[in-house]
Write a protein that holds these residues in place. Structure first.
Motif, PDB file in Angstrom:
ATOM      1  N   GLY A 127      47.080  51.982  50.151  1.00  0.00           N
ATOM      2  CA  GLY A 127      47.196  50.884  49.430  1.00  0.00           C
ATOM      3  C   GLY A 127      47.786  50.825  48.275  1.00  0.00           C
ATOM      4  N   LEU A 128      48.890  49.394  47.569  1.00  0.00           N
ATOM      5  CA  LEU A 128      49.853  49.028  46.726  1.00  0.00           C
ATOM      6  C   LEU A 128      49.124  47.777  45.990  1.00  0.00           C
ATOM      7  N   ILE A 129      48.776  47.630  44.979  1.00  0.00           N
ATOM      8  CA  ILE A 129      48.434  46.414  43.928  1.00  0.00           C
ATOM      9  C   ILE A 129      49.862  46.273  43.321  1.00  0.00           C
ATOM     10  N   ASP A 130      49.665  45.166  43.193  1.00  0.00           N
ATOM     11  CA  ASP A 130      51.051  44.557  42.509  1.00  0.00           C
ATOM     12  C   ASP A 130      50.407  43.377  41.425  1.00  0.00           C
ATOM     13  N   ALA A 131      49.572  44.479  40.473  1.00  0.00           N
ATOM     14  CA  ALA A 131      49.094  43.821  39.633  1.00  0.00           C
ATOM     15  C   ALA A 131      49.979  43.655  38.316  1.00  0.00           C
ATOM     16  N   ASP A 132      51.282  43.495  38.273  1.00  0.00           N
ATOM     17  CA  ASP A 132      51.898  42.628  36.790  1.00  0.00           C
ATOM     18  C   ASP A 132      52.250  40.673  37.541  1.00  0.00           C
ATOM     19  N   ILE A 133      50.666  40.211  37.225  1.00  0.00           N
ATOM     20  CA  ILE A 133      50.641  38.933  37.706  1.00  0.00           C
ATOM     21  C   ILE A 133      51.987  37.739  36.924  1.00  0.00           C
ATOM     22  N   PHE A 134      51.927  38.571  35.322  1.00  0.00           N
ATOM     23  CA  PHE A 134      53.160  37.583  35.064  1.00  0.00           C
ATOM     24  C   PHE A 134      54.689  38.160  35.556  1.00  0.00           C
ATOM     25  N   GLY A 135      54.798  39.134  35.826  1.00  0.00           N
ATOM     26  CA  GLY A 135      56.174  39.070  36.899  1.00  0.00           C
ATOM     27  C   GLY A 135      56.364  40.112  37.933  1.00  0.00           C
ATOM     28  N   PRO A 136      55.496  39.741  38.687  1.00  0.00           N
ATOM     29  CA  PRO A 136      55.842  40.511  39.928  1.00  0.00           C
ATOM     30  C   PRO A 136      56.425  41.176  40.569  1.00  0.00           C
ATOM     31  N   SER A 137      57.293  42.467  40.980  1.00  0.00           N
ATOM     32  CA  SER A 137      58.583  42.662  41.550  1.00  0.00           C
ATOM     33  C   SER A 137      57.888  43.418  42.968  1.00  0.00           C
ATOM     34  N   LEU A 199      38.675  43.552  44.802  1.00  0.00           N
ATOM     35  CA  LEU A 199      37.717  43.597  45.825  1.00  0.00           C
ATOM     36  C   LEU A 199      37.622  42.709  47.296  1.00  0.00           C
ATOM     37  N   ASP A 200      38.543  42.059  47.030  1.00  0.00           N
ATOM     38  CA  ASP A 200      38.616  41.287  48.105  1.00  0.00           C
ATOM     39  C   ASP A 200      39.535  41.435  48.972  1.00  0.00           C
ATOM     40  N   VAL A 201      40.237  41.682  48.886  1.00  0.00           N
ATOM     41  CA  VAL A 201      40.983  42.632  49.754  1.00  0.00           C
ATOM     42  C   VAL A 201      40.412  44.168  51.568  1.00  0.00           C
ATOM     43  N   GLU A 202      41.083  43.412  52.140  1.00  0.00           N
ATOM     44  CA  GLU A 202      40.598  44.372  53.663  1.00  0.00           C
ATOM     45  C   GLU A 202      41.531  45.579  53.452  1.00  0.00           C
ATOM     46  N   TRP A 203      40.581  46.321  52.689  1.00  0.00           N
ATOM     47  CA  TRP A 203      41.471  47.434  52.101  1.00  0.00           C
ATOM     48  C   TRP A 203      41.419  49.124  53.322  1.00  0.00           C
ATOM     49  N   GLY A 204      40.681  48.659  53.995  1.00  0.00           N
ATOM     50  CA  GLY A 204      40.097  49.482  54.656  1.00  0.00           C
ATOM     51  C   GLY A 204      39.503  50.715  54.182  1.00  0.00           C
ATOM     52  N   GLU A 205      40.183  52.080  55.166  1.00  0.00           N
ATOM     53  CA  GLU A 205      40.083  53.687  54.131  1.00  0.00           C
ATOM     54  C   GLU A 205      41.338  53.544  53.440  1.00  0.00           C
ATOM     55  N   LEU A 206      41.507  54.259  52.328  1.00  0.00           N
ATOM     56  CA  LEU A 206      42.333  54.465  51.417  1.00  0.00           C
ATOM     57  C   LEU A 206      41.972  55.790  51.154  1.00  0.00           C
ATOM     58  N   ASP A 207      43.032  57.331  51.048  1.00  0.00           N
ATOM     59  CA  ASP A 207      43.466  58.242  50.747  1.00  0.00           C
ATOM     60  C   ASP A 207      43.690  57.526  49.087  1.00  0.00           C
ATOM     61  N   TYR A 208      44.727  57.154  49.306  1.00  0.00           N
ATOM     62  CA  TYR A 208      45.260  56.347  47.366  1.00  0.00           C
ATOM     63  C   TYR A 208      45.408  55.135  46.900  1.00  0.00           C
ATOM     64  N   LEU A 209      44.664  54.285  46.053  1.00  0.00           N
ATOM     65  CA  LEU A 209      45.463  53.631  45.971  1.00  0.00           C
ATOM     66  C   LEU A 209      46.296  52.951  44.869  1.00  0.00           C
ATOM     67  N   ILE A 210      47.861  52.789  44.694  1.00  0.00           N
ATOM     68  CA  ILE A 210      48.213  52.712  43.399  1.00  0.00           C
ATOM     69  C   ILE A 210      48.220  51.893  43.608  1.00  0.00           C
ATOM     70  N   VAL A 211      48.598  51.623  41.885  1.00  0.00           N
ATOM     71  CA  VAL A 211      48.226  50.148  41.168  1.00  0.00           C
ATOM     72  C   VAL A 211      49.120  50.580  40.159  1.00  0.00           C
ATOM     73  N   ASP A 212      50.170  49.144  40.448  1.00  0.00           N
ATOM     74  CA  ASP A 212      51.494  49.129  39.294  1.00  0.00           C
ATOM     75  C   ASP A 212      51.266  48.475  38.368  1.00  0.00           C
ATOM     76  N   LEU A 213      50.563  48.677  36.997  1.00  0.00           N
ATOM     77  CA  LEU A 213      50.096  47.837  35.844  1.00  0.00           C
ATOM     78  C   LEU A 213      51.287  47.009  35.455  1.00  0.00           C
ATOM     79  N   PRO A 214      51.021  46.298  34.493  1.00  0.00           N
ATOM     80  CA  PRO A 214      52.215  45.287  33.778  1.00  0.00           C
ATOM     81  C   PRO A 214      52.534  46.320  32.170  1.00  0.00           C
ATOM     82  N   PRO A 215      53.306  45.731  31.525  1.00  0.00           N
ATOM     83  CA  PRO A 215      53.590  46.965  30.781  1.00  0.00           C
ATOM     84  C   PRO A 215      52.805  46.793  29.465  1.00  0.00           C
ATOM     85  N   GLY A 216      52.303  47.014  28.767  1.00  0.00           N
ATOM     86  CA  GLY A 216      51.320  47.032  27.375  1.00  0.00           C
ATOM     87  C   GLY A 216      50.073  47.619  27.690  1.00  0.00           C
ATOM     88  N   THR A 217      49.303  46.969  27.339  1.00  0.00           N
ATOM     89  CA  THR A 217      47.728  47.698  27.502  1.00  0.00           C
ATOM     90  C   THR A 217      46.952  46.023  27.032  1.00  0.00           C
TER      91      THR A 217
END
Ligand SMILES: Nc1ncnc2c1ncn2[C@@H]1O[C@H](COP(=O)(O)OP(=O)(O)OP(=O)(O)O)[C@@H](O)[C@H]1O
Ligand SMILES: [Mg+2]
Length: 348
Positions: A127-137, A199-217
C-alpha cells in the motif's frame, strides 16, 4: 530410495544467509513430496523480495545432490512476511515504512512510488499513502489524478476504498480534497488526516505500507511515529550541504524518545549526471549523502543519478521501475535492501 527424513537432514545444512539459522529449524521447508525419482518442496521466505533466492536454491540442490545425484529436485519459493510487531499491529498491516527527508524536492515521492511498485513487482502486497497534504504528487505519478476513491459503509463508519494501480493500493489527500480548494490546514487537521489515511482505509492485508511524508518534521511526522508501529524510516537526501543538514534533523527527530523509529537507511538521490560523452557531473556536490551515512553510522542503501527518464516517468504517471532500464535496477536493489533489513530486524 530416499525418504523425507534424509532430505530434511540434508536441508538442515543449508543456512538462511541473513538469519544464519538453517532452513529446517526455521520451518521454512513446506510441502515436501518425494515420488519415484523426484523431490519437490517449497521454501517459505520472510519476504518475496529476497535477493538471495538463487543462492539458497543452489545450496539446497548441492545438498540433495549429495544424497542422490540422479534424483530430480524442484524447488518453489513462497513467502510469509513477518510483521514488525504482532501485538501492536494495526489492522492487517505488517510493516509501515516512512519515506522522509529534511528538505523538500529531493525525490521522496519519486522514491516512494518506485519502492512501492518495485516491492509489489517482486510479489509483496503493498500500500502507499501520500501523506503530503500540502503538495500531494502521488496521483500524478500514478496517473490517477481524476479518479475519486469510493467510500464503503462499515457499521457506522465510512471507509475509504483505496485506488488500485500497477498492483498497489494507494490513497492520497490529493484524491480526497478537490484540486481547486486551497484548504488551509492547521496542525490538528493534518494529524487527524494522517490517522484517517491509515485507520479509515480498507487496506486488507499488507506486507508493506509505504508512507510518502512531506518535507521537514511536522505534525504529520509526529502523529505517524507516536501513534503507529512504524517498522523503519528511509531518509532521502541530495548530496548538497543544505539537504544533508536537514536530513540529519529528520534523523534526529526519529531518534527522540517519544517518536523513536529505526532508520533503515539513507538514499542519496540526484548524486550526479552523466553527459552524452559519458562524463560525470556532480551538479549538487559530491558524496554528501555518503558522508552523512558515515557520520551517523546509517547504511547508504541507494545512490541514484539524475536521469531524465526518472522524472519523465514520474510526470507521465508510470514509475520507472516498471520499465526495463538501467536506473530501474537501482530501485530494485533498494527494494531488496529494505525488505532484507526488515526481515532480519523482525526475526529478532
Ligand atoms: N533521480 C532523479 N533524476 C531526475 N529527476 C528526478 C530524480 N529524482 C527526482 N526527480 C524529479 O525531481 C522533482 C522532485 O522530486 P519529488 O517530487 O519526488 O521530490 P519530493 O522530495 O517528494 O518533493 P516534495 O518535498 O515537494 O514532496 C520531480 O520533478 C522528480 O521527477
Ligand atoms: Mg513529495
Amino acid at each position: 530410495m530416499v525418504n523425507k527424513e534424509d532430505v530434511l537432514n540434508k536441508l538442515s545444512n543449508v543456512l538462511d544467509p541473513d538469519i544464519k539459522k538453517d532452513l529446517v529449524t526455521l520451518n521454512m521447508i513446506k510441502n515436501l513430496v518425494i515420488d519415484d525419482n523426484k523431490i519437490s518442496f517449497e521454501i517459505e521466505l520472510t519476504t518475496p523480495a529476497c535477493p538471495l533466492k538463487e543462492k539458497i536454491r543452489k545450496d539446497c540442490l548441492d545438498q540433495i545432490n549429495k544424497l542422490n545425484s540422479d534424483i530430480k529436485c524442484e524447488i518453489n519459493f513462497t513467502s510469509n512476511v513477518l510483521p514488525f510487531d504482532k501485538k501492536s499491529m494495526i489492522k492487517n498491516i505488517k510493516n509501515i515504512i516512512a519515506i522522509t527527508s529534511g528538505k523538500g524536492g529531493v525525490g521522496k515521492s519519486t522514491i516512494s512510488s518506485n519502492i512501492a511498485v518495485g516491492l509489489s513487482k517482486m510479489g509483496a502486497k503493498v500500500g502507499l499513502i501520500d501523506a503530503d497534504i500540502f503538495g500531494p504528487s502521488i496521483p500524478t505519478m500514478f496517473n490517477c489524478e481524476n479518479e475519486q476513491p469510493m467510500f464503503k459503509k462499515d457499521g457506522d463508519k465510512n471507509m475509504i476504498v483505496p485506488i488500485e494501480q500497477y498492483g498497489i493500493k494507494l490513497v492520497s489527500m490529493g484524491l480526497l480534497v478537490p484540486k481547486d480548494k486551497a484548504i488551509i490546514w492547521r496542525g490538528p487537521m493534518a494529524s487527524s488526516a494522517m490517522r484517517q489515511l491509515i485507520l479509515d482505509v480498507e487496506w486488507g492485508e499488507l506486507d508493506y505500507l509505504i508512507v510518502d511524508l512531506p518535507p521537514g518534521t511536522s505534525d504529520i511526522h509526529i502523529t505517524l511515529s507516536q501513534n503507529f508501529p512504524v517498522t523503519g524510516s528511509v531518509i532521502v537526501t541530495t548530496p548538497q550541504k543544505v539537504s544533508t543538514i536537514d536530513a540529519e534533523k529528520a534523523i534526529s527527530m526519529f531518534n527522540q524518545e517519544k517518536t523513536k523509529v529505526d532508520v533503515l537507511g539513507i538514499i542519496q538521490n540526484m548524486s550526479h549526471f552523466v553527459s552524452e560523452e559519458g562524463k560525470k557531473h556532480f551538479i549538487f556536490g559530491e558524496d554528501g549523502g555518503i558522508e552523512l551515512s558515515k557520520k551517523l553510522n546509517v547504511e547508504l542503501i541507494g545512490d541514484i543519478p539524475i536521469e531524465k527518464s526518472v522524472s519523465e516517468s514520474s510526470d507521465s504517471g508510470y514509475p520507472i521501475v516498471l520499465k526495463e532500464e538501467k536506473v530501474s535496477e537501482i530501485f530494485e536493489s533498494i527494494c531488496h535492501n529494505i525488505a532484507r533489513k526488515i526481515a532480519v530486524n523482525n526475526f529478532k
